[in-house]
Design a protein around this motif. Structure first.
Motif, PDB file in Angstrom:
ATOM      1  N   THR A 192       9.603  39.658 -11.780  1.00 35.18           N
ATOM      2  CA  THR A 192       9.143  40.368 -10.577  1.00 35.18           C
ATOM      3  C   THR A 192       8.008  39.639  -9.871  1.00 35.18           C
ATOM      4  OG1 THR A 192       7.490  41.727 -11.749  1.00 35.18           O
ATOM      5  CG2 THR A 192       9.750  42.592 -11.611  1.00 35.18           C
ATOM      6  N   LYS A 193       7.479  38.594 -10.468  1.00 39.29           N
ATOM      7  CA  LYS A 193       6.338  37.886  -9.880  1.00 39.29           C
ATOM      8  C   LYS A 193       6.777  37.020  -8.692  1.00 39.29           C
ATOM      9  CE  LYS A 193       2.545  37.686 -11.429  1.00 39.29           C
ATOM     10  NZ  LYS A 193       1.313  38.461 -11.147  1.00 39.29           N
ATOM     11  N   ASN A 209       4.281  39.588  -4.471  1.00 35.98           N
ATOM     12  CA  ASN A 209       3.291  40.194  -5.364  1.00 35.98           C
ATOM     13  C   ASN A 209       2.037  39.332  -5.546  1.00 35.98           C
ATOM     14  OD1 ASN A 209       4.289  42.793  -6.689  1.00 35.98           O
ATOM     15  ND2 ASN A 209       6.087  41.489  -6.793  1.00 35.98           N
ATOM     16  N   GLU A 210       1.762  38.454  -4.594  1.00 35.83           N
ATOM     17  CA  GLU A 210       0.657  37.513  -4.787  1.00 35.83           C
ATOM     18  C   GLU A 210      -0.667  38.223  -5.083  1.00 35.83           C
ATOM     19  OE1 GLU A 210       2.741  37.512  -2.259  1.00 35.83           O
ATOM     20  OE2 GLU A 210       3.893  35.640  -2.450  1.00 35.83           O
ATOM     21  N   LYS A 236       3.753  49.705  -6.457  1.00 38.19           N
ATOM     22  CA  LYS A 236       3.464  48.903  -5.277  1.00 38.19           C
ATOM     23  C   LYS A 236       3.761  49.672  -3.992  1.00 38.19           C
ATOM     24  CE  LYS A 236       4.022  44.355  -3.287  1.00 38.19           C
ATOM     25  NZ  LYS A 236       4.780  43.103  -3.232  1.00 38.19           N
ATOM     26  N   GLY A 290       3.742  36.589 -16.742  1.00 40.22           N
ATOM     27  CA  GLY A 290       3.309  37.134 -15.464  1.00 40.22           C
ATOM     28  C   GLY A 290       2.085  38.014 -15.504  1.00 40.22           C
ATOM     29  N   LYS A 320      -1.872  42.803  -9.019  1.00 43.25           N
ATOM     30  CA  LYS A 320      -2.312  42.328 -10.333  1.00 43.25           C
ATOM     31  C   LYS A 320      -1.570  43.022 -11.467  1.00 43.25           C
ATOM     32  CE  LYS A 320      -6.645  41.563 -10.692  1.00 43.25           C
ATOM     33  NZ  LYS A 320      -8.121  41.732 -10.813  1.00 43.25           N
ATOM     34  N   TYR A 321      -1.197  42.249 -12.483  1.00 46.00           N
ATOM     35  CA  TYR A 321      -0.575  42.774 -13.692  1.00 46.00           C
ATOM     36  C   TYR A 321      -1.582  42.679 -14.845  1.00 46.00           C
ATOM     37  CZ  TYR A 321       4.086  42.362 -11.458  1.00 46.00           C
ATOM     38  OH  TYR A 321       5.175  42.486 -10.630  1.00 46.00           O
ATOM     39  N   LYS A 380       0.316  35.304 -20.171  1.00 45.19           N
ATOM     40  CA  LYS A 380       0.244  34.544 -18.921  1.00 45.19           C
ATOM     41  C   LYS A 380       1.612  34.030 -18.514  1.00 45.19           C
ATOM     42  CE  LYS A 380      -1.769  32.691 -15.407  1.00 45.19           C
ATOM     43  NZ  LYS A 380      -2.307  33.556 -14.321  1.00 45.19           N
ATOM     44  N   ASP A 404      -1.764  38.939 -15.509  1.00 41.93           N
ATOM     45  CA  ASP A 404      -2.934  38.300 -14.906  1.00 41.93           C
ATOM     46  C   ASP A 404      -4.242  38.619 -15.629  1.00 41.93           C
ATOM     47  OD1 ASP A 404      -1.472  37.355 -12.468  1.00 41.93           O
ATOM     48  OD2 ASP A 404      -1.258  39.517 -12.137  1.00 41.93           O
ATOM     49  N   LYS A 443       8.011  39.134 -15.755  1.00 37.94           N
ATOM     50  CA  LYS A 443       7.923  37.769 -15.194  1.00 37.94           C
ATOM     51  C   LYS A 443       8.848  37.611 -13.999  1.00 37.94           C
ATOM     52  CE  LYS A 443       8.275  32.901 -16.457  1.00 37.94           C
ATOM     53  NZ  LYS A 443       8.518  31.927 -17.565  1.00 37.94           N
TER      54      LYS A 443
END
Length: 369
Positions: free
Chosen positions: A368-369, A39-40, A342, A70, A43-44, A67, A72, A366
């Motif tokens: 899932t990051k 997931n880089e 996604k 997770g 965006k969350y 933050k 962003d 968090k």
């Protein structure tokens, strides 16, 4: 707009009033988590509403929580107060978050400037103005996008937010007409049946809209026997909203920022429900509010609606970030929504809203990051 009016608006956003308390949950299954790898670049986001009376330290704690879970990016509603936005932006950025300035665009309840100009407000087909006769709920005070002074007022507010150092985008919400059709899951709340376009919910028929339309098409929309099937009249109103967005795009880009918007689930649906065809706009990012429970749909509908929007945006530079409504969802369902967004082409996912996110949901995000 005064802060208390903004808070009233957000608490009832999209005509909801159906938030539910979350039960304690087990952590999502490891097999589910494995589906959300890599997931880089995904965006969350979360939407939040600010209160000028809160101490900075409480915001630092809130931003840190997001933050560390997770998140962003934060979309901050300051009631179009650039000073408050300027105060909060460095606090959020210090914690590693992007900041986006969230503004209520065409729906401006309690706007002290607009209220001095009753003629700025949208008028229904049955002749009632949103200035003093509001559809559905009291906080629906829609401005007419065709009236130049009303449009310029909204664009001025956009520009003042765009000038704030450090923000990424100005985020347009309520960038549309009032709902001609409510989401089906909300109709019982208002004891309504909406099988046709009802005149009390059909906007805008003010003198300026009628005059401008007549100049182009040589007919009066007030005299149409069935306005719902007149494509020129429908397109005219879609174009008025597009014109506001396109002007806002130019303004925010002039200040080195981008433009984003909260929109209805996918373009054809938005067109039908609120005169909003967002795949035709000049805009950098859209966050469709794919609130499945509003439409009596299951969680997998999030994937369907995401894919529809992504397909409609093909060939454009606009990115889509799926918006979900978290109060009725379990942590497992939040993870499922992330997977669906996604897999169906979204570039991110946004959670409405930050204050509604439970500890279990934050842990799941968090993970899932």
């Amino acid at each position: 707009m005064k802060t208390n009016n903004v808070l009233t608006l957000i608490l009832a956003v999209v005509l909801l009033g159906c938030q539910q308390k979350q039960p304690k949950e087990a952590a999502p299954a490891a097999s589910t988590m494995a589906e959300v790898s890599g997931n880089e670049d995904f965006k969350y986001w979360t939407w939040i509403t600010a209160d000028a009376n809160r101490d900075d330290s409480t915001y630092v704690a809130e931003f840190s929580k997001y933050k560390n879970s997770g998140i962003d990016a934060v979309l901050i509603n300051t009631g179009t107060d650039p000073e408050l936005l300027g105060r909060l932006t460095p606090l959020a950025k210090q914690e590693g978050l992007e900041v986006h300035a969230w503004i209520m665009a065409m729906n401006r309840p309690g706007d002290s400037v607009a209220l001095q100009h009753p003629e700025w407000y949208a008028v229904s087909r049955d002749g009632n103005s949103c200035f003093d006769h509001r559809p559905y709920v009291d906080y629906y005070q829609w401005l007419c996008p065709t009236r130049k002074p009303a449009r310029e007022h909204v664009l001025h507010l956009v520009e003042e937010l765009a000038k704030v150092n450090g923000i990424e985008t100005v985020h347009l919400d309520y960038i549309r007409y009032s709902d001609i059709f409510l989401p089906v899951g909300l109709l019982p709340k208002y004891d309504l049946k909406q099988e046709t376009e009802l005149p009390e919910f059909d906007f805008c028929y003010c003198d300026v809209c009628v005059s401008e339309f007549e100049k182009i098409h040589h007919k009066n929309p007030r005299e149409l026997s069935n306005p719902a099937v007149d494509m020129e009249w429908k397109q005219f109103r879609l174009n008025q909203i597009k014109a506001v967005v396109d002007d806002a795009y130019d303004i925010v880009h002039k200040h080195g920022k981008k433009l984003s918007a909260a929109v209805f689930p996918y373009p054809e649906m938005a067109d039908h429900m609120v005169r909003q065809r967002w795949d035709k706009w000049n805009i950098d990012m859209v966050l469709p509010m794919i609130y499945h429970n509003f439409y009596n749909e299951e969680v997998d509908w999030i994937g369907f609606a995401t894919k529809q929007g992504v397909e409609d945006l093909k060939g454009s530079s606009t990115s889509l970030h799926t918006g979900i409504f978290v109060p009725p969802m379990t942590a497992d369902q939040v993870v499922q929504a992330i997977v669906l967004a996604k897999e169906n082409g979204a570039k991110g996912i946004s959670f409405f809203d930050g204050n509604s996110l439970t500890t279990e949901q934050l842990h799941a995000i968090k993970a899932t990051k």
